[in-house]
Design an enzyme around this catalytic site. Structure first.
Site, mmCIF file in Angstrom:
data_model
loop_
_atom_site.group_PDB
_atom_site.id
_atom_site.type_symbol
_atom_site.label_atom_id
_atom_site.label_comp_id
_atom_site.label_asym_id
_atom_site.label_seq_id
_atom_site.Cartn_x
_atom_site.Cartn_y
_atom_site.Cartn_z
ATOM 1 C CD GLU A 38 0.016 -1.400 3.109
ATOM 2 O OE1 GLU A 38 0.480 -1.468 4.309
ATOM 3 O OE2 GLU A 38 -0.015 -2.433 2.113
ATOM 4 C CG HIS A 65 -6.276 -5.457 1.742
ATOM 5 N ND1 HIS A 65 -6.753 -5.993 2.923
ATOM 6 C CD2 HIS A 65 -4.731 -5.283 2.106
ATOM 7 C CE1 HIS A 65 -5.791 -5.988 3.724
ATOM 8 N NE2 HIS A 65 -4.727 -5.633 3.348
ATOM 9 C CD GLU A 66 -2.517 -3.751 -0.796
ATOM 10 O OE1 GLU A 66 -1.904 -3.294 0.092
ATOM 11 O OE2 GLU A 66 -2.254 -5.098 -0.729
ATOM 12 C CG HIS A 71 -3.213 -0.919 3.931
ATOM 13 N ND1 HIS A 71 -3.152 -0.814 5.121
ATOM 14 C CD2 HIS A 71 -2.938 -2.072 3.220
ATOM 15 C CE1 HIS A 71 -2.941 -2.159 5.214
ATOM 16 N NE2 HIS A 71 -2.855 -2.960 4.412
ATOM 17 C CD GLU A 76 -1.936 -5.516 6.669
ATOM 18 O OE1 GLU A 76 -3.026 -5.511 5.806
ATOM 19 O OE2 GLU A 76 -0.801 -5.028 6.035
ATOM 20 C CG ASP A 106 9.735 -9.757 7.733
ATOM 21 O OD1 ASP A 106 9.465 -8.781 7.426
ATOM 22 O OD2 ASP A 106 10.944 -10.164 7.310
ATOM 23 C CE1 TYR A 158 -3.028 -8.525 5.049
ATOM 24 C CE2 TYR A 158 -1.830 -9.781 6.597
ATOM 25 C CZ TYR A 158 -1.586 -8.745 5.579
ATOM 26 O OH TYR A 158 -0.780 -8.278 4.915
#
Length: 626
Positions: free
Chosen positions: A287, A311-312, A315, A334, A389, A397
Site C-alpha cells: 500500500e 485492500h490496498e 490502507h 491489516e 515479518d 488480517y
C-alpha cells in the site's frame, strides 16, 4: 472463565500503559529522545552493480532538554548491510561538519545500529552511503526477467523492517516523516516512488511526499514503464505489454475510492496510482502511498481477484492514515483494512461476493491457526516471540476484520460506520498502539452504547488465542449447495464431470477446493482434473489450492504444471504451499530443490529466504508423511 483468569494461567500481562506497549523491539531507534521529521534523498541507481548510492539528509526533532547547550546527543539509526561513507551535520547555511559514528556488529534480524555522536543536537544530519547488492528490501532484475525484456527492473519491499537495507533511518512505524527525493537513473528508465512525481530536471527524476509516513512505506521502483489513466486521479503503471490489461482489470478503482470516501471521509493523498510489478513480487500488494505495488497474479481477466486492489486502497485510511505504532500492533493496519476492503467489495460488487470472500478467508484462517502458536493467534501478541515479518499472518488480517464485524453486528452498521469515520479523523497521520485504540473504542463506542458489548468480550478478541464463541459468519446459500455436491463427489455418488462447476464463480471454486481433503485419493484428483483442467487454471488462487493437493495425492502428471506455477509466481502466499507439498516426500523434495537451484535468482530475497526455510525443514524431518 474471564479473560483476566485466562491471562493469568498463560502468564501473559496486559501492558500497563500505551507507552509500554509502544516500545518497538524491532528497531534501534530512540524516538523518545529524537525523531526524524523529514527525509531528503539524493540517489543514483546503478543497475550493473545492483546498488543504490547517494545521501540521505535527516531533519531531526530532538526531544531531550536543550537548556545546557551545546548539548550532547546521540542519534541511533537502523541499517542492514549498508556501507556508510561519511556522516555530517549541516547548519542553516548548508555548511557541513563531520560527525563521528559507529556501526555495530549486525544482528541477524535487526541489522546494525548506526550510532552517531551529535554534539549540539544538530537539526540536520547528512549520511553518504551505499547499499549492498543483496539488500533484503530490494530486488534487481535483469531485462530477461521482465515481461517485455526491454530493460532491467528494480523494486523495493520495505515492510516490515527492510527500509533499513536501502536507507539509514529510524525504521519503526512509531516514527512518521515527510520526504523528498531526487533520483538519477539510466536513460529510458522510469523511476516511481511512494510520493508525487515532480517534473524531471535532465536525468534527475524528483518526488515529494508532503504527508508524514512511516518508514515501511518508503518505496522505489524503476524500469521501462508505461502509464494508462483510469480516472482523473488514478492510473496504472506497468510494462508496456501489460498496461492495457491491467487498466481494464482495475477500471473500477475510482468507484472504489468514492465508496470509501462516502463511508470514511476524504482521500487525503492526492493521487492513487498502481504499479503492476514483475511476477517475483513477494506479496499480493503493498500500500505505498501514491503508488500501490501489485502482483500480476491479480490480473485474472474477470476482476475476480480485484479485492486485493480494494485492500490496498483501504490502507489509505487504515494503515497509511492511522498506523500501528509497532509490529506487535499490525492488526490495527491489516484487520481494519480487511474489514474496509470487504465493505468496498460489497458496495461495488454486491453483498453476495463480499460474504463469499469473507467466508473463504475465514476458512483459510481456521486452517492456518492449527499451525500457529497460541501467541501467534493473538491480535496483540507478546513482542519478540513473533518476528516482525512473521506478524503478518491471517490472524492480523482476518481475525482483526472478524472482530470489527462482531462490533458492527452488535452496535449496528450506522453507529459503527460513524464511529469508524471519527476514529480515522481522530488519529489521522498518527501511529498508535492497540491500547490507544482500545481506550478510544471504550470511550467513544462501548460506553456510549451500554449493554451492547461486554468489555471482557473485547479483550477476549484482542488478547486471547483462537477465536471466541462470538465469531459468527454469514450464511451463503451457494456454499451450502457446494458442500452437498462436494460430499457426494467424495462419497462416490456424484461424478466429477457432473459437478455444477460451470455455474460456480471463482470464490465458489475456492470454497469447493478449500474443503477438499489435503490429500484426496489419486482417483479423485485425476477425475477432477480431467473434468475441470484445474492444474492448468490461469487463476493463481485456484492453482495454489489445487496443485498441492494433486502433489500429495501422488499425481506425478501434475508436477510439470506445478513446477511452472512456482517458478512463474514469486508471491509467497501462492508459491510456498506448492514447495511444501513437494517437500512432503523425498522424490518431491529433490524435484523442488532442482527447480529452485536453477531459478533462485529470479525470486525476491524474502521469497528465497522463505523457500529455503521450507526446504531446510523438510531435510530435518525426513520421515514426514505425504
Amino acid at each position: 472463565m474471564r479473560l483476566s483468569a485466562l491471562l493469568a494461567l498463560a502468564a501473559i500481562a496486559l501492558p500497563s500503559s500505551a507507552a509500554e506497549a509502544a516500545q518497538d523491539p524491532y528497531s534501534y531507534a530512540e524516538p523518545d529522545k529524537v525523531r526524524v521529521r523529514h527525509v531528503d534523498l539524493d540517489l543514483a541507481l546503478d543497475f550493473p552493480a545492483r546498488t543504490i548510492a547517494g545521501t540521505v539528509t535527516l531533519e531531526l526533532d530532538w526531544r531531550e532538554a536543550r537548556a545546557d547547550m551545546p548539548a550532547a546527543g546521540t542519534l541511533s539509526l537502523d541499517t542492514r548491510d549498508l556501507t556508510i561513507e561519511r556522516v555530517e551535520a549541516l547548519d542553516d547555511a548548508g555548511h557541513a561538519q563531520a560527525l563521528s559514528y559507529t556501526l555495530a556488529a549486525p544482528d541477524a534480524e535487526l541489522g546494525s545500529r548506526l550510532g552517531i555522536a551529535a554534539p549540539g543536537q544538530p537539526v540536520r544530519v547528512r549520511i553518504a552511503y551505499r547499499t549492498a547488492p543483496t539488500a533484503s528490501g530490494l530486488q534487481w532484475l535483469d531485462r530477461q526477467q521482465t515481461a517485455d525484456k526491454q530493460a532491467p527492473f528494480l523494486f523495493s519491499q520495505s515492510q516490515s523492517i527492510h527500509a533499513r537495507s536501502w536507507i539509514p533511518l529510524q525504521d519503526t512505524p512509531a516514527v512518521r516523516f515527510s520526504y523528498a527525493a531526487r533520483v538519477r537513473a539510466a536513460q529510458g528508465i522510469t523511476v516511481l516512488m511512494s510520493a508525487l512525481r515532480q517534473p524531471a530536471q535532465g536525468e534527475v527524476q524528483g518526488f515529494s511526499q508532503p504527508q508524514p509516513i512511516p518508514s515501511y512505506l518508503m518505496a522505489i521502483a524503476a524500469g521501462a514503464l508505461a502509464e494508462q489513466a483510469t480516472s482523473k486521479r488514478t492510473a496504472v503503471w506497468a510494462e508496456p505489454s501489460q498496461v492495457a490489461a491491467a487498466a481494464r482489470e482495475f477500471s473500477d478503482i475510482e468507484a472504489m475510492m468514492r465508496t470509501t470516501e462516502q463511508l470514511y471521509g476524504p482521500y487525503r493523498w492526492g493521487r492513487y496510482d498502481m504499479l503492476v510489478l514483475p511476477p517475483s513480487f513477494p506479496f499480493g500488494g503493498m500500500e505505498n502511498p501514491e503508488m500501490t505495488f501489485l502482483t500480476p497474479t491479480v490480473i485474472a481477466g474477470d476482476k475476480s481477484l480485484v479485492s486485493v486492489v480494494a485492500h490496498e486502497l483501504a490502507h489509505s485510511w487504515s494503515g497509511n492514515l492511522v498506523t500501528s505504532a509497532t509490529w506487535r500492533d499490525i492488526w490495527l493496519n491489516e484487520g481494519f483494512t480487511t474489514y474496509v476492503e470487504n465493505r468496498i467489495v460489497e458496495a461495488v460488487y454486491g453483498k453476495t461476493q463480499a460474504d463469499e470472500e469473507f467466508v473463504v478467508a475465514a476458512g483459510e484462517l481456521r486452517h492456518k491457526m492449527q499451525s500457529l502458536s497460541e501467541n501467534q493467534q493473538r491480535l496483540a501478541p507478546v513482542p519478540r516471540e513473533v518476528g516482525a515479518d512473521d506478524a503478518l499472518t491471517d490472524v492480523a488480517y482476518v481475525k482483526g476484520a472478524w472482530f470489527l464485524r462482531f462490533l458492527e453486528a452488535r452496535f449496528g452498521r450506522v453507529v459503527f460506520d460513524a464511529y469508524l469515520r471519527d476514529y480515522f479523523d481522530h488519529f489521522a497521520f498518527q501511529s498508535i498502539t492497540t491500547e490507544q485504540m482500545l481506550d478510544y473504542l471504550r470511550a467513544n463506542l462501548v460506553d456510549r452504547h451500554p449493554g451492547k458489548v461486554d468489555w471482557d468480550q473485547v479483550e477476549q478478541w484482542v488478547y486471547a488465542p483462537g477465536l471466541p464463541e462470538s465469531a459468527t459468519l454469514p450464511a451463503v446459500a451457494a456454499f451450502t449447495a457446494i458442500d452437498t455436491a462436494r460430499a457426494a463427489f467424495l462419497h462416490g455418488t456424484l461424478g466429477a464431470a457432473a459437478l455444477p462447476g460451470g455455474d460456480w464463480n471463482t470464490h465458489e471454486w475456492l470454497y469447493f477446493l478449500d474443503h477438499l481433503p489435503e490429500a484426496p485419493t489419486l482417483v479423485q484428483v485425476q477425475a477432477l482434473d480431467a473434468a475441470w483442467r484445474l492444474a492448468r487454471s490461469s487463476n493463481a488462487e485456484i492453482g495454489m489450492r489445487w496443485l498441492p493437493r494433486a502433489i500429495r495425492a501422488g499425481d506425478s502428471s501434475a508436477w510439470p504444471a506445478a513446477r511452472a506455477y512456482m517458478l512463474r509466481i514469486g508471491r509467497m502466499k501462492l508459491t510456498l504451499p506448492v514447495y511444501r507439498a513437494f517437500a512432503s516426500t523425498p522424490a518431491g523434495l529433490a524435484y523442488a530443490e532442482t527447480a529452485y537451484a536453477a531459478h533462485q535468482a529470479e525470486y525476491h530475497p524474502l521469497t528465497r529466504q522463505a523457500i529455503e526455510k521450507v526446504l531446510r525443514k523438510a531435510h530435518a524431518q525426513p520421515e514426514a508423511t505425504p
